[in-house]
Design a protein around this motif. Structure first.
Motif, PDB file in Angstrom:
ATOM      1  N   ARG A   1     -34.070  37.727-158.995  1.00 45.99           N
ATOM      2  CA  ARG A   1     -32.657  38.050-159.483  1.00 45.99           C
ATOM      3  C   ARG A   1     -31.457  36.663-159.499  1.00 45.99           C
ATOM      4  N   LEU A   2     -31.571  36.370-158.376  1.00 48.29           N
ATOM      5  CA  LEU A   2     -30.889  34.909-158.162  1.00 48.29           C
ATOM      6  C   LEU A   2     -31.377  33.787-159.147  1.00 48.29           C
ATOM      7  N   HIS A   3     -32.572  33.699-159.143  1.00 49.69           N
ATOM      8  CA  HIS A   3     -33.287  32.488-160.105  1.00 49.69           C
ATOM      9  C   HIS A   3     -32.774  32.939-161.458  1.00 49.69           C
ATOM     10  N   THR A   4     -32.874  33.921-161.793  1.00 48.85           N
ATOM     11  CA  THR A   4     -32.191  34.367-163.416  1.00 48.85           C
ATOM     12  C   THR A   4     -30.945  33.906-163.454  1.00 48.85           C
ATOM     13  N   SER A   5     -30.227  34.219-162.426  1.00 44.14           N
ATOM     14  CA  SER A   5     -28.663  33.981-162.667  1.00 44.14           C
ATOM     15  C   SER A   5     -28.517  32.515-162.578  1.00 44.14           C
ATOM     16  N   LEU A   6     -29.146  31.851-161.711  1.00 49.07           N
ATOM     17  CA  LEU A   6     -29.123  30.392-161.817  1.00 49.07           C
ATOM     18  C   LEU A   6     -29.686  29.461-163.049  1.00 49.07           C
ATOM     19  N   GLU A   7     -30.532  30.095-163.523  1.00 52.29           N
ATOM     20  CA  GLU A   7     -31.107  29.421-165.062  1.00 52.29           C
ATOM     21  C   GLU A   7     -29.965  29.668-165.970  1.00 52.29           C
ATOM     22  N   ALA A   8     -29.401  30.947-165.995  1.00 53.49           N
ATOM     23  CA  ALA A   8     -28.287  31.158-166.916  1.00 53.49           C
ATOM     24  C   ALA A   8     -26.901  30.366-166.625  1.00 53.49           C
ATOM     25  N   LEU A   9     -26.663  30.070-165.408  1.00 58.90           N
ATOM     26  CA  LEU A   9     -25.850  29.222-164.774  1.00 58.90           C
ATOM     27  C   LEU A   9     -26.005  27.923-165.621  1.00 58.90           C
ATOM     28  N   ALA A  10     -26.984  27.268-165.271  1.00 60.45           N
ATOM     29  CA  ALA A  10     -27.373  25.882-165.716  1.00 60.45           C
ATOM     30  C   ALA A  10     -27.239  25.922-167.280  1.00 60.45           C
ATOM     31  N   GLN A  11     -27.784  26.620-167.987  1.00 56.14           N
ATOM     32  CA  GLN A  11     -27.972  26.799-169.306  1.00 56.14           C
ATOM     33  C   GLN A  11     -26.377  26.937-170.041  1.00 56.14           C
ATOM     34  N   TYR A  12     -25.578  27.526-169.203  1.00 54.52           N
ATOM     35  CA  TYR A  12     -23.944  27.915-169.710  1.00 54.52           C
ATOM     36  C   TYR A  12     -23.548  26.572-169.516  1.00 54.52           C
ATOM     37  N   ARG A  13     -23.487  25.589-168.458  1.00 52.21           N
ATOM     38  CA  ARG A  13     -23.016  24.341-168.287  1.00 52.21           C
ATOM     39  C   ARG A  13     -23.702  23.226-169.381  1.00 52.21           C
TER      40      ARG A  13
ATOM     41  N   SER B   1     -27.244  19.802-161.096  1.00 52.94           N
ATOM     42  CA  SER B   1     -26.980  20.074-159.685  1.00 52.94           C
ATOM     43  C   SER B   1     -27.548  21.586-159.581  1.00 52.94           C
ATOM     44  N   ASP B   2     -27.184  22.625-160.754  1.00 53.02           N
ATOM     45  CA  ASP B   2     -27.649  24.030-160.579  1.00 53.02           C
ATOM     46  C   ASP B   2     -29.056  24.208-160.589  1.00 53.02           C
ATOM     47  N   PHE B   3     -29.669  23.147-161.427  1.00 51.12           N
ATOM     48  CA  PHE B   3     -31.060  23.320-161.514  1.00 51.12           C
ATOM     49  C   PHE B   3     -31.876  22.736-160.347  1.00 51.12           C
ATOM     50  N   PHE B   4     -31.615  21.339-160.274  1.00 49.14           N
ATOM     51  CA  PHE B   4     -32.331  20.612-159.379  1.00 49.14           C
ATOM     52  C   PHE B   4     -32.342  20.864-157.851  1.00 49.14           C
TER      53      PHE B   4
END
Length: 473
Positions: free
Chosen positions: A276-288, A338-341
Motif C-alpha cells: 500500500r505504501l509503495h502504491t501511495s509513493l508512486e502516486a506522490l512521485a507522479q503527482y510531483r 527524491s520520492d522515487f529514488f
C-alpha cells in the motif's frame, strides 16, 4: 562448467563460524554505522540564483532527462568495524551490439581487504543475466537451509526491448539520448548495485565461491541460459511455483512454535502495508511530475503574456515570473526524484525481500512435510514387520527390520533438518529485522533532509522575486 575455486575455509567450519560471528556482531550493531544507504540517490538540486540576464536562447532542459547521481557507498556492516571492508559499485552501463541481439553490460568495481578474495581491487563487466545467474546459484545452495537470499531485480521485457531497439546507449550514436531508455537503464543499474551490496552484507554469501568468481573473474562468465523465461529451466521454475502455490493452499501445518506463528502473521501484515505504501509513493512521485509539467505550462503562458503586455513594468515582472516558475519546476522534478529514488525504491526492495522471507518460511514447511512423511512411512514399516512376526514368516522379518531401521534413520535426519532450518530462520529473521530498521531510519532521514533543502530553495527563489513584484509602477 564453472571454474573451480579453492575455498580458504572448510565449508562446515566456515558456516558455523560465520553464524557465530554474525549473531554476535548483529547484537552490537549501531544504526549510525549504516550512514550510507545502498539506495541510488536522486540528484541534489543546486540552488538556482535569480539572474535576469540569463541567455534566453539557452536550450530548455528536458525534465525526463534528470538522472540520479551514482549511488552512495553501501552501509557499513558489522564485520567492517574490524577494519575489514567490501565495497562494490555498479556503473557505466554500455550497450553491446545492435538490434534484438544487443545487450547492456555494467562495470562492477570491487575494493576489499578480505583475505579470501584473490585481489584487493578488481573491475569486471557483467550482464543483467549474470546477476540473475548469481542469484539462482545462491538460492539453490542456501534457500533450503533457511537463509534469506536477497532478491534480484525483476525482469522488464518492455523496457529491455525499448533499449535494444534504440540507439541511446550505443557509442556510435551521434544523436542525443532520450529520457525513457536512459532512465530505465539507470534504474536497473541502481537496483543491481543494491542487490549485489545486500548480498555482500551477508557473511556466508560474500565468502561463497560463486559470489567471489562473479566479482573477480575477468572476461565473460558462462551465459546463464536458465534465467530466460522461455528456457527449459524457466518453464520448470514456473511449474515448481505453481506446485508450491497449490501446496500452500492445500497443506496446513500444525504450528507448535508460537514464535513462527507470530512471525508469519507479522510478515503477511508487513507485506500488505508495504504494498500500500509503495502504491501511495508512486502516486506522490507522479503527482510531483504532473505538478512540474503544469508549472512549465504556467511559465510559458506568463512569458507569452509578458510579450503582449504594453505596460513596461508589468511586462518585466511577468517575464521574471516565467523565469522563476521554470526554476521552481526544476525543484518539483528534484522532489519527484527524491520520492522515487529514496522512498519508492526502498519500499519496492523490501517487498521483494519479504518475498524471500516467505520463501524460507515455506522451506521450513517443506522440511516439516518430509519429516511427517518419513514418520508415516516408518509407522507403516513397523506395522508390516509386526504382521510378519505374528504370521511367523521369519524369512521376511529380517528384511522388514532393515527397512524399519532405514526409515528410523530417515526420520532422525528429517527431524534434524527441520530443527536446523527453524534455528537458521530465527537467526536470519533477527538480522532482517535489524537491517530493515536501519535501512528505513537512514533513508527517511536522507529523504527529509533532501525535502527540507528543496523547500528552502523554493523559499529563496520566491523571496528573490517578491521585491520585483512590489516594484511595479
Amino acid at each position: 562448467m564453472m571454474a573451480e575455486h579453492s575455498d580458504p575455509l572448510d565449508a562446515s567450519q566456515r558456516e558455523d563460524s560465520n553464524e557465530d560471528l554474525f549473531a554476535s556482531a548483529m547484537e552490537n550493531i549501531d544504526p549510525k554505522d549504516a550512514s550510507e544507504a545502498t539506495l541510488s540517490s536522486p540528484p541534489l538540486q543546486e540552488e538556482v540564483p535569480l539572474n535576469d540576464d540569463e541567455d534566453e536562447d539557452e536550450d530548455e532542459e528536458d525534465p525526463q532527462m534528470i538522472i540520479p547521481e551514482p549511488a552512495p557507498a553501501p552501509p557499513k556492516t558489522p564485520e567492517a568495524q574490524d577494519d575489514q571492508f567490501l565495497e562494490i559499485s555498479v556503473s557505466e552501463p554500455q550497450k553491446v551490439g545492435e538490434g534484438m541481439v544487443s545487450y547492456v553490460v555494467y562495470k562492477v568495481t570491487t575494493r576489499t581487504n578480505l583475505p579470501y578474495f584473490k585481489r584487493r581491487n578488481s573491475t569486471v563487466t557483467r550482464r543483467f543475466s549474470d546477476f540473475l545467474g548469481l542469484h539462482d546459484k545462491l538460492v539453490e545452495k542456501y534457500l533450503h537451509s533457511g537463509r534469506i537470499v536477497p532478491p534480484a531485480p525483476e525482469k522488464n521485457a518492455l523496457g529491455t526491448t525499448k533499449v535494444k531497439m534504440s540507439n541511446d546507449m550505443s557509442p556510435q550514436s551521434s544523436t542525443p539520448p532520450t529520457g525513457g531508455s536512459v532512465e530505465f537503464i539507470e534504474r536497473r543499474r541502481a537496483s543491481l548495485e543494491r542487490f549485489i551490496n545486500r548480498t555482500a552484507e551477508h557473511l556466508t554469501f560474500r565468502a561463497d565461491p560463486d559470489f567471489r568468481e562473479f566479482l573477480e573473474t575477468d572476461g565473460e562468465l558462462p551465459k546463464a541460459t536458465s534465467t530466460s523465461v522461455l528456457s527449459g529451466a524457466g518453464f520448470q521454475r514456473l511449474l515448481n511455483r505453481f506446485g508450491e502455490t497449490v501446496n500452500k493452499m492445500t497443506f496446513k501445518m500444525d504450528e507448535s512454535d508460537p514464535w513462527f506463528e507470530e512471525k508469519s502473521q507479522q510478515v503477511e501484515n508487513l507485506d500488505n502495508q508495504l504494498r500500500r505504501l509503495h502504491t501511495s509513493l508512486e502516486a506522490l512521485a507522479q503527482y510531483r511530475r504532473d505538478l512540474a509539467a503544469s508549472t512549465t505550462n504556467f511559465a510559458r503562458s506568463a512569458a507569452t503574456l509578458a510579450n503582449c503586455e504594453e505596460h513596461t513594468g508589468l511586462s518585466r515582472v511577468l517575464s521574471s515570473l516565467a523565469e522563476v516558475e521554470e526554476k521552481v519546476e526544476q525543484v518539483h522534478i528534484a522532489q519527484s526524484n527524491s520520492d522515487f529514488f529514496y522512498m519508492c525504491e526502498l519500499v519496492k526492495d523490501y517487498i521483494g525481500i519479504i518475498g524471500a522471507v516467505k520463501a524460507v518460511l515455506h522451506e521450513r514447511i517443506k522440511a516439516y512435510q518430509l519429516w511427517q512423511h518419513a514418520q508415516q512411512m516408518l509407522n507403516k514399516k513397523r506395522e508390516t514387520k509386526a504382521r510378519l512376526e505374528i504370521a511367523g514368516k521369519t524369512d521376511k522379518v529380517a528384511p522388514a527390520k532393515d527397512e524399519v531401521s532405514e526409515w528410523e534413520a530417515k526420520v532422525e535426519r528429517c527431524q534434524e533438518s527441520f530443527e536446523n532450518v527453524s534455528k537458521m530462520i530465527k537467526k536470519e529473521m533477527d538480522r532482517f529485522d535489524q537491517q530493515r530498521v536501519s535501512d528505513f531510519q537512514v533513508t527517511i532521514a536522507k529523504y527529509l533532509e533532501d525535502l527540507l533543502q528543496q523547500q528552502e530553495q523554493v523559499t529563496k527563489i520566491w523571496e528573490g522575486f517578491l521585491p520585483q513584484a512590489k516594484a511595479i509602477v
